[in-house]
Scaffold this active site. Structure first.
Site, PDB file in Angstrom:
ATOM      1  CE1 TYR A 214      -4.194   1.089  -0.296  1.00 42.49           C
ATOM      2  CE2 TYR A 214      -4.526  -1.049   0.747  1.00 42.49           C
ATOM      3  CZ  TYR A 214      -5.006   0.023   0.014  1.00 42.49           C
ATOM      4  OH  TYR A 214      -6.312   0.022  -0.394  1.00 42.49           O
TER       5      TYR A 214
ATOM      6  CD  GLU B  77      -4.640   5.323   0.767  1.00 44.81           C
ATOM      7  OE1 GLU B  77      -4.400   5.852   1.869  1.00 44.81           O
ATOM      8  OE2 GLU B  77      -5.738   4.840   0.473  1.00 44.81           O
TER       9      GLU B  77
ATOM     10  CG  ASP C 222      -7.013  10.351 -24.473  1.00 47.82           C
ATOM     11  OD1 ASP C 222      -5.971   9.653 -24.531  1.00 47.82           O
ATOM     12  OD2 ASP C 222      -8.125   9.860 -24.201  1.00 47.82           O
TER      13      ASP C 222
ATOM     14  CB  THR D  47      -3.775   3.871 -22.514  1.00 46.25           C
ATOM     15  OG1 THR D  47      -3.504   3.927 -23.918  1.00 46.25           O
ATOM     16  CG2 THR D  47      -5.224   4.199 -22.260  1.00 46.25           C
TER      17      THR D  47
ATOM     18  CE  LYS E 290      -6.093   2.296 -26.310  1.00 45.40           C
ATOM     19  NZ  LYS E 290      -6.262   2.841 -24.969  1.00 45.40           N
TER      20      LYS E 290
ATOM     21  NE  ARG F  60      -5.410  -4.373 -20.239  1.00 43.31           N
ATOM     22  CZ  ARG F  60      -5.805  -3.948 -21.432  1.00 43.31           C
ATOM     23  NH1 ARG F  60      -6.640  -2.956 -21.544  1.00 43.31           N
ATOM     24  NH2 ARG F  60      -5.375  -4.540 -22.526  1.00 43.31           N
TER      25      ARG F  60
HETATM   26  C1  LIG Z   1      -8.302   7.682 -26.704  1.00 38.78           C
HETATM   27  C2  LIG Z   1      -8.549   6.786 -25.534  1.00 38.78           C
HETATM   28  N1  LIG Z   1      -8.547   7.320 -24.303  1.00 38.78           N
HETATM   29  C3  LIG Z   1      -8.781   6.573 -23.209  1.00 38.78           C
HETATM   30  C4  LIG Z   1      -9.025   5.223 -23.315  1.00 38.78           C
HETATM   31  C5  LIG Z   1      -9.391   4.455 -22.067  1.00 38.78           C
HETATM   32  O1  LIG Z   1      -8.409   3.611 -21.663  1.00 38.78           O
HETATM   33  P1  LIG Z   1      -8.732   2.434 -20.630  1.00 38.78           P
HETATM   34  O2  LIG Z   1      -9.442   1.386 -21.373  1.00 38.78           O
HETATM   35  O3  LIG Z   1      -7.377   2.047 -20.123  1.00 38.78           O
HETATM   36  O4  LIG Z   1      -9.567   3.027 -19.545  1.00 38.78           O
HETATM   37  C6  LIG Z   1      -9.028   4.624 -24.570  1.00 38.78           C
HETATM   38  C7  LIG Z   1      -9.270   3.175 -24.678  1.00 38.78           C
HETATM   39  O5  LIG Z   1      -9.298   2.546 -25.661  1.00 38.78           O
HETATM   40  C8  LIG Z   1      -8.797   5.430 -25.716  1.00 38.78           C
HETATM   41  O6  LIG Z   1      -8.841   4.918 -26.953  1.00 38.78           O
END
Ligand SMILES: Cc1ncc(COP(=O)(O)O)c(C=O)c1O
Length: 420
Positions: A57, A59, A202, A228, A231, A237
């Site tokens: 843990y 935090e 993002d 993320t 990918k 993950r």
């Molecule tokens: C552009 C984008 N942002 C966020 C996410 C969310 O990621 P997660 O599935 O890890 O929550 C995805 C998932 O495919 C995504 O394509």
């Protein structure tokens, strides 16, 4: 299957789970994986994920934890932060988000208040659920407005500018889940500045290509960048948040913990550190180059075969293939391809006449199979196999076509072993 040795403890203690894990391994080994959001991590990343760091843990943040005994996990988290900052040339990073969705929620929590207006790419146009779609917190807690693409499949920047002027959002979100072209982050920042909005990028899909300099980086344009890690970046993950703004960095840290999450998953953070270390090596740039080349090759071949590729091609690891010409929905196509060992997902095309549960297209990506070592010739072959199955759907010899293709996908998989 020597790699199953990694799970030998469950073989003795939990036969059912052992079988589920080894079957999943076998499935991954014997399928052509084209889901654009998936990849295969290294054995080193897998080992870190299965390490004793899961027991701790922690935090808080390195040096400022709510629990004792954090000196070793602090090392892992600091390494992950340092490496991520090097990769993206940014000043501040938070590596604790459990997923991309948690990273995005935390970013919104840091930048906006309940009821504020946010402007993001609509789900049906290629955006992600967390960019304001109605079933999610982002769509329920904020006044979410959606922008889209033009009829050729390109981002409609003039439309974004118009909506920004009309709705005066607190935050503009750019980035997408199924947009194959480059995003003009500078243009987005100009739009954001024109209405005093924060720009939040993002880069979940493009992160690995950005690291390799093959896709534009938003880091000097956006106030906040999320991603993320699993990918194109080829890590475990999870999610991350980056910024160059010290005040925002503090807000983001509070938004992640205690705002949105509890204790960080230290085994995942350790695995992120491993993956970021891998992405810093020159071999990763080479890998990303092949990801892009393979993606373009596959899209070009599908086009040669007569299929419409949305936006005319791709500038990234993914393409959206319009199946209208073949009179088959994306749902049926993805299911039929899965039967012959090609995994992809159904995907809406711009102004799709089919509902999201059916769609007129599929999305295909090159990141995972490039990790397995496939190159141009194999991606041409994959495009041919996709076309062969879909163009023969429900014809009299369809069953034998499927059998032939399944043999070919298995042969390809054997030639490029995974975790052997
Ligand atoms: C552009 C984008 N942002 C966020 C996410 C969310 O990621 P997660 O599935 O890890 O929550 C995805 C998932 O495919 C995504 O394509």
């Amino acid at each position: 299957m020597s790699f199953a040795g990694y799970f030998s403890h469950s073989a003795v203690a939990d036969r059912e789970l052992f079988e589920a894990i080894t079957s999943e391994l076998q499935r991954q080994q014997s399928q052509i994986e084209l889901i654009a959001s998936e990849n295969f991590v290294s054995k080193e990343v897998l080992s870190a994920l299965g390490s004793v760091m899961t027991n701790k843990y922690a935090e808080g943040y390195p040096g400022k934890r709510y629990y004792c005994g954090c000196e070793c996990v602090d090392v892992a988290e600091k390494l992950a932060i340092e490496r991520l900052c090097l990769l993206f040339d940014c000043k501040f990073a938070n590596v604790q988000p459990h997923s991309g969705a948690q990273a995005n929620l935390s970013a919104l929590y840091a930048l906006a208040n309940h009821g504020d207006t946010i402007l993001g790419m609509s789900l049906e146009m290629g955006g992600h659920l967390t960019h304001g779609a109605s079933p999610t917190i982002s769509g329920k807690w904020f006044n979410a407005i959606g922008y889209g693409i033009d009829k050729n499949g390109f981002l409609d920047y003039d439309g974004v500018q118009k909506l920004a002027k009309e709705y005066k959002p607190k935050v503009i979100i750019c980035g997408a889940s199924s947009y194959p072209q480059k995003i003009d982050f500078k243009r987005f920042r100009e739009i954001a500045d024109s209405v005093g909005a924060y720009l939040f990028a993002d880069i979940a899909h493009y992160a690995g290509l950005i690291v390799a300099g093959l896709y534009p980086s938003p880091i000097n344009h956006a106030h906040v960048v999320t991603s993320t890690t699993h990918k194109t970046l080829r890590g475990p993950r999870g999610g991350v948040i980056m910024t160059n703004d010290e005040v925002l960095a503090k807000k983001i840290n509070s938004a992640v913990f205690p705002g949105v999450q509890g204790g960080p998953q230290m085994h995942t953070i350790a695995a992120k550190a491993v993956a970021f270390g891998e992405a810093l090596r020159p071999e990763f740039k080479e890998y990303a180059k092949h990801v892009l080349e393979n993606s373009v090759t596959m899209a070009d071949r599908l086009k040669e075969l007569g299929l419409n590729i949305i936006s005319g091609g791709t500038d990234s690891h993914l393409s959206v293939v319009d199946l209208t010409e073949l009179s088959i929905t994306g749902k049926v196509a993805a299911e039929e391809l899965d039967k012959v060992g090609i995994t992809c997902n159904k995907n809406a095309i711009p102004f799709d006449e089919w509902p999201p549960s059916q769609t007129s297209g599929i999305r295909v990506g090159s990141a995972a199979m490039t990790t397995r070592g496939l190159r141009r010739n194999e991606f041409i072959k994959i495009a041919d196999l996709i076309y062969k199955v879909l163009s023969n759907y429900e014809k009299s010899d369809y069953e034998s076509v499927k059998e032939e293709v399944r043999k070919e996908t298995l042969d390809l998989c054997k030639k490029f072993p995974l975790y052997s």
